[in-house]
Design a protein around this motif. Structure first.
Motif, short mmCIF file in Angstrom:
data_model
loop_
_atom_site.label_atom_id
_atom_site.label_comp_id
_atom_site.label_asym_id
_atom_site.label_seq_id
_atom_site.Cartn_x
_atom_site.Cartn_y
_atom_site.Cartn_z
N THR A 89 -83.56 -39.19 52.23
CA THR A 89 -83.64 -39.91 50.95
C THR A 89 -83.95 -38.96 49.79
O THR A 89 -84.24 -39.41 48.69
N LEU A 139 -78.95 -52.58 47.12
CA LEU A 139 -79.58 -51.32 46.69
C LEU A 139 -80.69 -50.96 47.67
O LEU A 139 -81.52 -51.79 48.03
N LYS A 140 -80.70 -49.69 48.12
CA LYS A 140 -81.68 -49.29 49.12
C LYS A 140 -83.10 -49.40 48.57
O LYS A 140 -83.38 -48.93 47.47
N PRO A 141 -84.01 -50.01 49.34
CA PRO A 141 -85.39 -50.16 48.89
C PRO A 141 -86.06 -48.84 48.50
O PRO A 141 -86.88 -48.82 47.59
N SER A 142 -85.70 -47.77 49.18
CA SER A 142 -86.37 -46.48 48.90
C SER A 142 -86.12 -46.02 47.46
O SER A 142 -86.90 -45.23 46.92
N HIS A 186 -89.04 -45.74 44.92
CA HIS A 186 -89.96 -44.62 44.70
C HIS A 186 -89.21 -43.30 44.55
O HIS A 186 -89.68 -42.39 43.86
#
Lengths: 413, 84
Positions: A78, A135-138, A141
């Motif tokens: 990520t 959309l990717k949760p990561s 952050h």
């Protein structure tokens, strides 16, 4: 007060990854400019239109990043392109300085720059415009610049402090100045300064072109000739991907073996012009040159070599040479690192500090690419060929949009 | 698409997110938390699975699954419910 010294270097750039490759390419003037190929750097982008017969954007890109095996794949999955390059570059500097022997609580990290992920942001928006739910949760952050701090402190076990520092194209040098302050005041014993790769998308490149800051109109079809700081035919900066890391510490606090000192951080200055616009200021540049010299206890004629900001800006290059002349630095040797590496924006200041250090170490000054008709030929240019020169005292300049100026003196025995 | 197909998709994404699971043989009662996936990893794995299936289920509706088998069953039941 003990000296502040630089004990580790890491560098990744389009001309080479690692100190040895970077130094060799720099001294040969082996630039790597071409049409930009990294996805997200040319129109059309997704459903944004193409630009008809406008020329593609040119610059220099890192061709193949060597990622150390020691860095875990899970964390890197990520990580943005900028973060990955930072991790690989920090790995080099970390081992160069032997930092595994230092207590983690006594190590700090200052990451110079902002907007590290513009290209990936543009691509993400394009990919998820029709399906934002997935959309990717990561992203929640990872989108922040400070994810680079999180990644690097986790990978290397840093526990003193970490933050990002935005100063536009002066970010890299400012990070070093902040690292010096952190060590000088005793907050940490070792402070790592990173000039992070600023990953531009076609949106930023388009705006840089439109505002007249970025070239090249004149050499659009000859990328290898386009980047020409201080040359009469220059027409703006040319982007070059890069990342640099230096390790700063107090000479009297070093209690581990195998540490080499590249140079002493002799003195520095920063000043801002009370001006939001991107135009440079003669007064601001003179202020930091004189301030750095004063802080280093040096007279202008003691400076053997100047590494200028030198972007190939039409106005900027003129102003910078005027500042150097007026401060009595007309006798020093001079070249333009950006003519070889391109403009790394947030990374530029640190890459140029590193260029200064490796030239001091090798006793050779690198050529300035495409300097055929210097705008001031009375100065001591290193033009087409590298030059042998033992540099004891150097001065390096960094200037950022929004009136930001900084200068640093580097001293080597 | 049956529950086992969905289970296999979850497992594939789990291996992408947690590379150390590359050679792991997944069982129905495997809990992603116990396999080394933190809360963000688990949210990623679930979202990647939903994207693969083109299925919009709020993650909160899937939070009750205690293991991969239950997650696959929950997703499967939502898939069935969405087919008119």
């Amino acid at each position: 007060m003990s000296e502040l010294v630089i004990t580790g270097i890491g560098v990744s750039s389009a001309i080479g990854q690692g100190q040895a490759a970077f130094t060799a390419a720099l001294l040969q003037g082996a630039s790597a400019f071409g049409v930009l190929k990294r996805p997200g750097r040319q129109w059309p982008l997704a459903d944004a239109a193409g630009l008809g017969d406008a020329k593609p954007f040119i610059g220099a890109e890192i061709s193949a990043l060597q990622m150390p095996d020691a860095l875990p794949r899970k964390a890197l999955r990520t990580a943005s392109w900028s973060s990955q390059v930072a991790a690989a570059t920090l790995h080099e500097a970390w081992h160069d300085a032997g930092l595994s022997q230092v207590s983690p609580e006594r190590i700090g990290l200052v990451v110079g720059g902002s907007n590290f992920q513009q290209r990936e942001l543009a691509q993400l928006h394009a990919a998820y415009r029709g399906q934002p739910f997935f959309l990717k949760p990561s992203y929640g952050h990872v989108f922040m610049d400070t994810d680079l701090c999180g990644l690097c402190t986790e990978l290397f076990g840093i526990r003193g402090f970490a933050y990002t520092l935005g100063a536009a194209s002066a970010s890299g040098q400012m990070a070093v100045l902040q690292a010096m302050d952190a060590v000088r005041c005793g907050r940490v014993d070792v402070c790592i300064a990173v000039g992070a790769l600023m990953d531009l998308s076609c949106w930023e490149l388009q705006a840089f072109r439109s505002m007249g800051a970025m070239g090249s109109e004149r050499f659009a079809d000859q990328p290898e000739q386009a980047c020409r700081p201080f040359d009469a035919q220059r027409d703006g900066f040319i982007y070059g991907e890069s990342c640099g890391v230096v390790v700063v510490e107090r000479a009297d606090r070093i209690n581990r073996s195998g540490v080499s000192v590249y140079a002493q951080c002799g003195g520095s200055a920063m000043a801002v012009d009370a001006n939001r616009n991107p135009n440079p200021s003669l007064e601001g540049e003179m202020t930091v040159i004189q301030g750095a010299l004063r802080s280093a206890g040096l007279a202008a004629d003691q400076i053997d070599y100047v590494n200028p900001h030198g972007t190939a800006s039409l106005v900027g290059d003129e102003i910078e040479l005027a500042a150097l002349r007026r401060c009595g630095l007309g006798g020093a040797y001079l070249n333009a690192t950006k003519s070889v590496t391109g403009h790394g924006l947030s990374a530029a200041g640190i890459v140029e500090i590193i260029a200064t250090l490796v030239q001091m170490k090798t006793g050779r000054l690198h050529p300035t690419c495409n300097l055929q008709v210097p705008i001031d030929d009375t100065l001591n240019w290193v033009k087409n060929e590298a030059l042998d020169c033992k540099v004891r005292h150097a001065l390096t300049m960094s200037i950022g949009f929004g009136g930001i100026n900084s200068a640093l003196c580097l001293l080597r025995a | 698409m049956n529950k086992n197909d969905i289970f296999a998709i979850i497992a594939k994404h789990a291996q992408e997110v947690v590379p150390s699971l590359e050679s792991h043989v997944f069982a129905q009662d495997d809990a992603l938390r116990d396999l080394g996936a933190n809360s963000i990893d688990r949210a990623e794995i679930t979202m990647m699975t939903l994207e693969t299936l083109a299925l919009r289920i709020p993650l909160t509706e899937l939070a009750g699954a205690q293991n991969m088998g239950e997650l696959a069953a929950l997703i499967h039941s939502r898939m069935a419910a969405s087919v008119v």
